[in-house]
Design an enzyme around this catalytic site. Structure first.
Site, PDB file in Angstrom:
ATOM      1  N   HIS A 175      -6.910  -8.746   6.578  1.00 13.51           N
ATOM      2  CA  HIS A 175      -7.812  -7.638   6.924  1.00 13.51           C
ATOM      3  C   HIS A 175      -7.308  -6.782   8.070  1.00 13.51           C
ATOM      4  CE1 HIS A 175     -10.982  -8.069   4.092  1.00 13.51           C
ATOM      5  NE2 HIS A 175     -11.188  -9.334   4.379  1.00 13.51           N
ATOM      6  N   ASP A 202      -6.566  -9.353   0.252  1.00 10.30           N
ATOM      7  CA  ASP A 202      -7.344  -8.780   1.372  1.00 10.30           C
ATOM      8  C   ASP A 202      -6.450  -8.530   2.586  1.00 10.30           C
ATOM      9  OD1 ASP A 202     -10.839  -9.878   1.143  1.00 10.30           O
ATOM     10  OD2 ASP A 202      -9.568  -8.677  -0.178  1.00 10.30           O
ATOM     11  N   ASN A 234      -9.983  -8.596  -3.446  1.00  7.56           N
ATOM     12  CA  ASN A 234     -11.002  -7.615  -3.830  1.00  7.56           C
ATOM     13  C   ASN A 234     -10.947  -6.345  -2.974  1.00  7.56           C
ATOM     14  OD1 ASN A 234     -12.073  -9.364  -1.755  1.00  7.56           O
ATOM     15  ND2 ASN A 234     -14.052  -8.373  -2.051  1.00  7.56           N
ATOM     16  N   HIS A 235     -10.277  -6.439  -1.828  1.00  9.28           N
ATOM     17  CA  HIS A 235     -10.138  -5.230  -1.008  1.00  9.28           C
ATOM     18  C   HIS A 235      -8.912  -4.409  -1.366  1.00  9.28           C
ATOM     19  CE1 HIS A 235     -13.385  -5.297   2.058  1.00  9.28           C
ATOM     20  NE2 HIS A 235     -13.521  -6.510   1.593  1.00  9.28           N
ATOM     21  N   HIS A 286      -7.303 -15.098  -5.036  1.00  9.27           N
ATOM     22  CA  HIS A 286      -8.059 -14.646  -3.878  1.00  9.27           C
ATOM     23  C   HIS A 286      -9.504 -15.124  -3.835  1.00  9.27           C
ATOM     24  CE1 HIS A 286      -9.423 -12.200  -0.573  1.00  9.27           C
ATOM     25  NE2 HIS A 286     -10.420 -11.794  -1.334  1.00  9.27           N
ATOM     26  N   HIS A 460     -11.061 -15.263   0.707  1.00  8.04           N
ATOM     27  CA  HIS A 460     -12.265 -14.461   0.415  1.00  8.04           C
ATOM     28  C   HIS A 460     -13.455 -14.730   1.332  1.00  8.04           C
ATOM     29  CE1 HIS A 460     -14.481 -11.714  -2.060  1.00  8.04           C
ATOM     30  NE2 HIS A 460     -15.210 -12.613  -2.681  1.00  8.04           N
ATOM     31  N   ASP A 637     -15.521  14.560  -0.689  1.00  5.86           N
ATOM     32  CA  ASP A 637     -14.532  15.311   0.070  1.00  5.86           C
ATOM     33  C   ASP A 637     -13.144  15.005  -0.464  1.00  5.86           C
ATOM     34  OD1 ASP A 637     -13.414  15.060   3.515  1.00  5.86           O
ATOM     35  OD2 ASP A 637     -13.248  16.700   2.081  1.00  5.86           O
ATOM     36  N   ASP A 639     -10.520  16.620  -1.192  1.00  7.36           N
ATOM     37  CA  ASP A 639      -9.267  17.099  -0.613  1.00  7.36           C
ATOM     38  C   ASP A 639      -9.151  16.656   0.832  1.00  7.36           C
ATOM     39  OD1 ASP A 639     -10.312  20.578  -0.163  1.00  7.36           O
ATOM     40  OD2 ASP A 639     -11.184  18.688   0.444  1.00  7.36           O
ATOM     41  N   SER A 641     -10.524  17.291   3.427  1.00  7.73           N
ATOM     42  CA  SER A 641     -10.403  18.306   4.453  1.00  7.73           C
ATOM     43  C   SER A 641     -11.557  18.226   5.431  1.00  7.73           C
ATOM     44  CB  SER A 641     -10.421  19.684   3.801  1.00  7.73           C
ATOM     45  OG  SER A 641     -11.643  19.812   3.092  1.00  7.73           O
TER      46      SER A 641
END
Lengths: 665, 160
Positions: A175, A202, A234-235, A286, A460, A637, A639, A641
């Site tokens: 993590h 993860d 899962n991440h 995992h 996990h 969002d 793009d 930006s």
């Protein structure tokens, strides 16, 4: 003692005994109290962590529902949100991922990479990151491209052996906590031919150095492809990353090329292997397993089509009988031939016929989560066919048998990445996480014996000691992110496995400071954090809570008993937190067991919200759902930006409002 | 009136017991590992000795011990304990007196080795881990002694 022990000294001995007993009793009570507090704190963090994951899944089911039940013409926004690869078609991929025209400025003082990578370069990369340097985006893209090429030729299930007396080291969740990876390398040595490693998923999210961890792992993978094995967690999922910090980290560190890097990572994640088997006897993956887990099936599936556990695989339009491969390997070229314009995703979950608008309005988000995976899992074969039949009459899908087969495989992969063990026999949906299942010792026995395995190693779940055995020591959880919830909350650990296949566990805790803390201090620190989070929740539900308190205070005195306080708080928040145990920390002023809830709220407020322009109730609601809102914002969002879509259909909040609302919380 | 009050008191006690129990019941299976029962009982404000604790566990265990204690059995037994105010808390001054008994020379403190000896050899002895943890929390680092009056103040809780 000589003879003639006097009465008084005998008496004294007895008194000492009694005194000792008293002191021991008292001290044990103290320790028990601390343990209770530590557990509560742990539970708080865990439930909020998992509630977050649950929210995530609910959110995506909700958006999926919108996708399925609004025709393309009526909602450009929804299409835009889920429009995946319309930007990049065919030859555009090449241009898009090309790093060659990215120039390295002279002032760049970070590491330089030349390919093919060497071991010393990989070690150099570790050193550079230790010194807080950042790898230039040109090299990042180059490294990622090489990784992508390599991963595509790896099988779904890595097969490793401890022959040549090699000891294999296995790490759990990292993590984004670079310090822990550095500590492991320091204690155990870096990956090499003599020191093979398995990293069990993860790698990213939550910690602040996720991209550095990935780059290190990928670098070693490239240098030692037979000795470094990565399992998907899962991440390793771009949709989860939107919420849990990895997307934010990359965009923050790589302002110009971040989006490109993320896109490439999306592909890489989908190509990460699903599991590793050591000596045909030890299975490493995992999350876990389920009663449906079929390793031979999983070995054959096209794993890369499962880009995210929260979205079913794409289908090529026009292909009737079989689902196409995302064929991004043609003529040895890595240029992807993306299936053009996938409008509607196959509705994985929604088996019911087309609901009316009225139905939709009455549904809460909660409803959708019930329709995720459970109906599929629980429906016996014939009912499933019936459901398919209904769908076919509505003409939703072009290929039903493929769809349900595909859905079943997706379920298996989700199980692999999201499931948790439980102590009772059986296999039930994992409602806490919102995906995967809880599996019992009988399922472990079943899956292990069917596949001639003797041990399942998984990660996990955070564990206080960094590891934990269960199911009669047939399942071993390994977690390598120390101090995960808070400084001092837990140790990290890794496993070394020799040819005897007996796991040896090595624990550690990053940050030397924490080792010296006493139990009291560690618990106190973590608790402080957890309570802060709880206070935030209380504050966010102020109106509802006030209403609930007033139910107990008909005469409007402003005072209620602590018992009533506890009851009201649980009724409103449904967090399952032991309020009475924590009461003294949350309501410090309560003479005679009565508390003044109005002044309590005032004390609780972290900072006074600016209520000038925004209605109190709205502010609370926004604050409560800020995480979800941020995620929505990030999706919309596209793009990156910072500006959401120009045209503002009813479903979105306009750019200006979103920004200002979010900035206030 | 009294009946109502008694009922209210009992239901509040039930809720407290349930809450404490649930902290250790991770899978909502209405049962906890028997090794956590001591912690639960103590966190509810009781000071059983080890012997008393084992007695209580024997009472709430299944006929054929499974390693788990079920809530159904735990609740009535624990309610009784709380209603009868069994295993009362030790008042601060009594505790200090206990330390003073061990502190024969009335120095006002105990040497680390002294306390260790008493805790591991007398009464219901501590394990090595227990005594080390206690020392690490209790020791005044500069002087390597335990000022027990301060210790007692630091570690005494207000009970609910």
């Amino acid at each position: 003692m000589g003879c003639g022990v006097s009465k008084s000294s005998q008496f004294h001995v007895q008194r000492c005994e009694k005194a000792a007993v008293l002191i021991q009793m008292w001290y044990r009570k103290y320790v028990a109290r601390m343990e209770m507090r530590r557990r509560c704190t742990w539970n708080i963090f865990q439930s909020i962590e998992y509630a977050g994951e649950q929210d995530q899944i609910k959110l995506y089911n909700f958006l999926g529902y919108l996708m399925d039940h609004f025709t393309p013409s009526s909602s450009n926004l929804i299409c835009h949100i889920f429009r995946e690869n319309e930007v990049c078609r065919d030859a555009e991929w090449e241009r898009y991922f090309c790093y060659k025209n990215i120039e390295i400025p002279e002032v760049y003082s970070g590491p330089h990479l030349t390919f093919p990578l060497t071991a010393s370069q990989a070690a150099g990369l570790v050193e550079s990151f230790k010194n807080k340097q950042q790898l230039h985006s040109r090299y990042v893209l180059q490294l990622l491209l090489e990784t992508w090429k390599l991963l595509r030729i790896l099988p779904n299930i890595n097969r490793v052996s401890t022959c040549h007396s090699k000891e294999i080291s296995i790490c759990g969740d990292l993590h984004g906590q670079l310090e822990d990876l550095l500590l492991i390398f320091y204690k155990n040595g870096m990956p090499s031919m003599e020191k093979p490693y398995v990293f069990n998923g993860d790698f990213v999210d939550r910690g602040k150095d996720s991209i550095e961890i990935l780059l290190i792992l990928f670098a070693f993978l490239l240098v030692y492809p037979s000795d470094v094995h990565l399992n998907r967690g899962n991440h390793e999922d771009h949709i989860v990353n939107l919420r849990y910090g990895f997307t934010k980290e990359v965009l923050g560190k790589y302002r110009v090329h971040g989006k490109r890097i993320l896109k490439l990572l999306q592909k890489i994640f989908s190509w990460l292997p699903l599991a590793t088997v050591i000596d045909h006897k030890v299975l490493v993956l995992h999350g876990g397993i389920s009663d449906a887990t079929d390793l031979s099936l999983l070995a054959k599936v096209d794993r890369h089509r499962y880009v995210s556990a929260l979205r079913p695989p794409k289908k090529k339009p026009g292909s009737e009988d079989q689902l196409s491969m995302d064929s991004d390997m043609e003529d040895d070229s890595w240029i992807s031939r993306v299936s053009a314009g996938t409008r509607r995703r196959a509705s994985l979950t929604y088996m019911k016929p087309f609901a009316s608008r009225n139905d939709f309005q009455h549904r809460s988000l909660q409803d959708f989560s019930r329709h995720i995976i459970r109906p599929l899992r629980e429906e016996p074969k014939d009912r499933r066919r019936q459901a398919e039949f209904t769908l076919s009459t509505l003409g939703h899908l072009s290929s039903l048998s493929a769809h349900s087969h595909c859905a079943a495989l997706l379920l298996q992969i989700v199980d692999l990445l999201w499931s948790d063990p439980m102590s009772q026999d059986g296999c039930i949906p994992n409602e806490v996480r919102g995906g995967g299942c809880y599996w019992g010792p009988d399922v472990t026995e079943q899956v292990l014996s069917k596949n001639h395995l003797q041990l399942l190693i998984r990660s996990h779940e955070c564990k206080q000691e960094g590891y934990e055995f269960c199911h009669s020591r047939k399942v071993l959880t390994i977690f390598s992110a120390s101090n995960y919830y808070e400084v001092g909350s837990n140790r990290g650990a890794y496993i070394t496995l020799g040819p005897d296949l007996i796991p040896h566990l090595i624990q550690y805790q990053a940050s030397s400071m924490t080792r010296e803390l006493t139990l009291t201090q560690r618990v106190g620190w973590t608790e402080h954090s957890a309570l802060k989070v709880v206070r935030e929740q209380l504050f966010a539900h102020r109106s509802d809570l006030t209403g609930a308190f007033q139910e107990f205070d008909k005469e409007n005195t402003g005072m209620i008993s602590l018992n009533d306080w506890a009851r009201a708080v649980e009724a409103v928040l449904h967090l399952g937190i032991p309020w009475r145990v924590l009461r003294s920390q949350l309501v410090p002023n309560a003479p005679d067991g009565m508390m003044n809830y109005r002044s309590w709220f005032r004390e609780l407020a972290i900072k006074e919200p600016d209520t000038e322009h925004i209605h109190q109730a709205l502010l609370e609601t926004v604050y409560r759902h800020r995480s979800t809102l941020e995620t929505i914002f990030r999706i919309v969002d596209t793009d990156h930006s910072g500006k959401a879509l120009g045209h503002a259909p009813a479903a979105t909040v306009s750019r200006v409002q979103t920004r200002s609302v979010l900035s206030r919380v | 009136m009294e009946e109502e009050n008694k009922e209210a008191v009992i239901s509040e006690i039930h809720r407290r017991i349930a809450e404490a129990f649930n902290v250790f019941d991770n899978e909502s299976s209405k049962s906890v590992d028997v090794r956590e029962v001591g912690t639960i009982i103590r966190s509810l404000g009781c000071f059983p000795s080890e012997a008393e604790l084992h007695e209580m566990i024997a009472e709430v265990e299944e006929e054929e011990p499974t390693g788990y204690i079920r809530f159904e059995k735990f609740l009535p037994a624990m309610t009784k304990v709380l209603m009868e105010r069994k295993f009362r808390p030790i008042p601060k001054d009594v505790l200090i007196q206990a330390f003073e008994v061990l502190d024969q020379e009335k120095k006002g403190y105990l040497e680390a080795e002294e306390l260790k000896k008493y805790m591991t050899q007398e009464g219901e002895p501590f394990s090595q881990d227990e005594v080390e943890e206690m020392l690490s929390a209790a020791l005044d680092n500069k002087e390597n002694v335990i000022f027990y009056k301060d210790l007692v103040s630091k570690m005494t809780f207000e009970d609910l």
